[in-house]
Design a protein around this motif. Structure first.
Motif, PDB file in Angstrom:
ATOM      1  N   ALA A 205      64.104  67.733  39.185  1.00  0.00           N
ATOM      2  CA  ALA A 205      63.972  66.494  38.413  1.00  0.00           C
ATOM      3  C   ALA A 205      63.861  66.781  36.918  1.00  0.00           C
ATOM      4  CB  ALA A 205      62.757  65.716  38.902  1.00  0.00           C
ATOM      5  N   PHE A 206      63.068  67.797  36.555  1.00  0.00           N
ATOM      6  CA  PHE A 206      62.891  68.131  35.142  1.00  0.00           C
ATOM      7  C   PHE A 206      64.193  68.608  34.504  1.00  0.00           C
ATOM      8  CE2 PHE A 206      58.047  69.053  34.587  1.00  0.00           C
ATOM      9  CZ  PHE A 206      57.785  67.726  34.882  1.00  0.00           C
ATOM     10  N   THR A 207      65.064  69.193  35.319  1.00  0.00           N
ATOM     11  CA  THR A 207      66.311  69.742  34.787  1.00  0.00           C
ATOM     12  C   THR A 207      67.442  68.726  34.798  1.00  0.00           C
ATOM     13  OG1 THR A 207      65.651  71.924  35.631  1.00  0.00           O
ATOM     14  CG2 THR A 207      67.952  71.651  34.983  1.00  0.00           C
ATOM     15  N   LYS A 208      67.477  67.881  35.819  1.00  0.00           N
ATOM     16  CA  LYS A 208      68.664  67.053  36.029  1.00  0.00           C
ATOM     17  C   LYS A 208      68.479  65.565  35.748  1.00  0.00           C
ATOM     18  CE  LYS A 208      70.321  70.251  39.582  1.00  0.00           C
ATOM     19  NZ  LYS A 208      70.737  70.399  41.010  1.00  0.00           N
ATOM     20  N   ASN A 209      67.230  65.112  35.617  1.00  0.00           N
ATOM     21  CA  ASN A 209      66.987  63.666  35.516  1.00  0.00           C
ATOM     22  C   ASN A 209      66.591  63.202  34.116  1.00  0.00           C
ATOM     23  OD1 ASN A 209      67.542  63.724  38.211  1.00  0.00           O
ATOM     24  ND2 ASN A 209      65.474  63.205  38.894  1.00  0.00           N
ATOM     25  N   ASP A 210      66.964  63.968  33.106  1.00  0.00           N
ATOM     26  CA  ASP A 210      66.759  63.575  31.704  1.00  0.00           C
ATOM     27  C   ASP A 210      65.318  63.135  31.421  1.00  0.00           C
ATOM     28  OD1 ASP A 210      67.472  63.091  29.067  1.00  0.00           O
ATOM     29  OD2 ASP A 210      68.066  61.019  29.469  1.00  0.00           O
ATOM     30  N   PRO A 211      64.335  64.016  31.653  1.00  0.00           N
ATOM     31  CA  PRO A 211      62.926  63.602  31.484  1.00  0.00           C
ATOM     32  C   PRO A 211      62.555  63.269  30.047  1.00  0.00           C
ATOM     33  CG  PRO A 211      63.077  65.978  31.771  1.00  0.00           C
ATOM     34  CD  PRO A 211      64.451  65.433  32.045  1.00  0.00           C
ATOM     35  N   ASP A 212      63.282  63.830  29.064  1.00  0.00           N
ATOM     36  CA  ASP A 212      62.949  63.524  27.670  1.00  0.00           C
ATOM     37  C   ASP A 212      63.677  62.288  27.156  1.00  0.00           C
ATOM     38  OD1 ASP A 212      65.470  64.619  27.638  1.00  0.00           O
ATOM     39  OD2 ASP A 212      65.094  65.983  25.961  1.00  0.00           O
ATOM     40  N   GLY A 213      64.571  61.724  27.985  1.00  0.00           N
ATOM     41  CA  GLY A 213      65.214  60.457  27.651  1.00  0.00           C
ATOM     42  C   GLY A 213      66.196  60.499  26.505  1.00  0.00           C
TER      43      GLY A 213
END
Length: 527
Positions: A205-213
């Protein structure tokens, strides 16, 4: 060397003491303010009439932001300990390299800090006659003997001749887990992982789900760093993850079958490296994790490039000096659980490197007196919180609550820090939790530590002084380098698992057989 003089223009400020911790110091206290009158239990600070201060040259590892010239805390140290300090402090990033150059120069200061403690470097320097043996002297200094435990002293005896060449820097007990971007977790509706499966899901999730937006695929799950202490990054900064494989990073702990082995024979060794390979294959881990220098992983965390780094319980608050929103962005978590649901917290003796006295020093007794004073509450409090009126307004020892103005807070990073301490803990306790200078921050620190400790099972691991296992870097350096290289190549996919196993069977195990036997015998005798 950079000279540090006294700042006679600065206003004298009485040093606060933790009166409840000091025993027999004779201090009068003001219970309402939680302060104590300046006094000292050390032999360094008591002399009538007062002798002239003794000059001590010192090589130390301190924060890059510390300004040594005309430093008011150092001026107060000089006054209380009756010394005149001349300090050289190379940047932390290349301190170990500078230390090697210094020790090879033959022109040594009186006092040298060795971050690695009683490591292979210390053994070499002692064998080469550069360090003073201290066994017949240290018993004369009560604070050294009181604050440094027998376990700590035993842990630094030379594996070559059994003598003491380094004085442990007493530290608080660190519980190594990890620091995670809590804002990313919240945004992605995730919880901090406690198992390997949960960790893998968070990594994806941290790598693929754009956590920093920001709409860009520019984040990774985690990274490590290498402090150049003789270990590659795979082992330096990953115990929170290796715990999921019941693989202790330190010597002195048993394998899952209850026996002692070298790490490369432990049941979790290959599975752990294979998991790192999986993270790398799926591009979930920082691609530079094998070459990062010390604190680069922390810098990448603060830059929103990665979401997880290894950390102990003080890291979130300590990071405030680099990221002012650290307590809002990150949380501290304990080590991961293994397949049986046990999160093992391997705890080693609470030391943070140590102090070596050069054999050429003409001020050995004065240096020992200074170190003795450094192991008092007076010294520890001064180094950790500074001076009243300059770096804080009020301080309550029993709760560790400290009050600072914005100006005082701004002055602190250039004035002092835990890196400046001679001993980082007295009777196992720090003066403060660094940067936890409000009830809210202190509450967060305690809540996160309490949660982590409830999840973990602590196992005390003794210091291992088995000569052959500790001297592998010097006795078989080429094979050690080759083993490190093979580990990294396997993780990076440059060699197959079978090629890696063939190296271990044909080269590593035979080369380390004698060292392993000595180590296993040593541990079994310790019981």
């Amino acid at each position: 060397m950079k000279k540090v003089g006294r700042n006679f223009a600065s206003t004298f400020v009485s040093l606060l003491l933790i009166a409840a911790v000091l025993e027999g110091c004779g201090a009068s206290t003001d219970n309402k303010k939680g302060e104590a009158a300046p006094t000292s239990t050390s032999s360094a600070a008591s002399s009538s009439p007062k002798a002239a201060p003794v000059s001590i040259k010192m090589f130390n590892r301190v924060n890059a932001g510390i300004v040594l010239e005309n430093n008011p805390v150092i001026a107060e140290v000089e006054k209380l300990a009756n010394v005149k300090l001349s300090i050289e402090a190379p940047p932390i990033n290349n301190y170990v390299d500078k230390l090697q150059v210094l020790m090879a120069s033959g022109d040594l200061p009186d006092l040298v800090y060795n971050w690695g403690g009683a490591d292979a470097n210390m053994e070499t320097w002692a064998k080469n006659g550069l360090l003073a043996p201290l066994d017949d002297k240290i018993a004369k200094y009560p604070n050294l003997m009181k604050n440094i435990t027998k376990e700590m002293w035993d842990g630094v005896k030379s594996v070559n001749d059994g003598k003491t060449y380094i004085i442990p820097r007493a530290n608080v007990v660190n519980h190594w887990g990890y620091m995670i971007n809590q804002q990313w977790l919240d945004k992605l509706n995730l919880k901090a992982p406690t198992t390997l499966d949960e960790f893998t899901n968070v990594c994806k999730a941290f790598t693929k789900n754009d956590p920093d937006g920001n709409g860009k695929p520019d984040t990774f799950c985690l990274s490590f760093s290498n402090p150049s202490l003789g270990n590659n990054s795979i082992w330096n900064a990953s115990n929170f993850l290796a715990s999921a494989f019941t693989l202790p990073i330190v010597n002195g702990a048993k394998d899952t079958d209850g026996s002692y082995k070298i790490r490369e024979k432990m049941s979790g060794y290959i599975p752990y490296l294979t998991y790192l390979k999986q993270l790398n294959d799926e591009k979930l881990i920082d691609p530079e994790f094998l070459i990062n220098k010390i604190y680069v992983d922390q810098e990448k965390l603060n830059q929103n490039k990665i979401g997880i780094i290894y950390a102990h319980q003080y890291a979130v608050m300590g990071n405030i000096s680099k990221e002012k929103e650290s307590d809002k962005k990150y949380t501290y978590q304990g080590v991961l659980k293994d397949s049986k649901g046990v999160a093992t917290d391997w705890v080693t003796p609470a030391t943070w490197g140590g102090w070596m006295i050069s054999k050429s020093s003409k001020n050995m007794d004065a240096v020992l007196k200074f170190l003795d004073w450094g192991n008092t509450t007076e010294a520890n409090t001064l180094f950790q919180i500074g001076l009243k009126g300059l770096t804080f307004d009020s301080y309550e020892p029993s709760t560790k609550i400290i009050s600072r103005t914005a100006d005082q807070t701004a002055k602190l990073p250039s004035t002092t820090s835990t890196y400046m301490t001679i001993a980082n803990a007295i009777d196992g306790n720090p003066a403060i939790i660094e940067n936890a200078d409000t009830p809210e921050r202190l509450g967060k620190y305690k809540a996160q530590l309490d949660t982590a400790m409830k999840q973990m099972t602590s196992v005390n691991v003794p210091a291992v002084r088995s000569p052959k296992i500790l001297n592998l870097n010097s006795t078989i350096p080429d094979v050690v380098k080759k083993k490190d290289d093979r580990e990294m190549k396997y993780v990076m996919g440059a060699i197959s698992l079978q090629e890696f196993k063939d190296f271990l069977e044909k080269e590593w195990y035979p080369a380390t057989a004698d060292a392993e036997k000595e180590y296993v015998d040593y541990m079994n005798k310790l019981k």
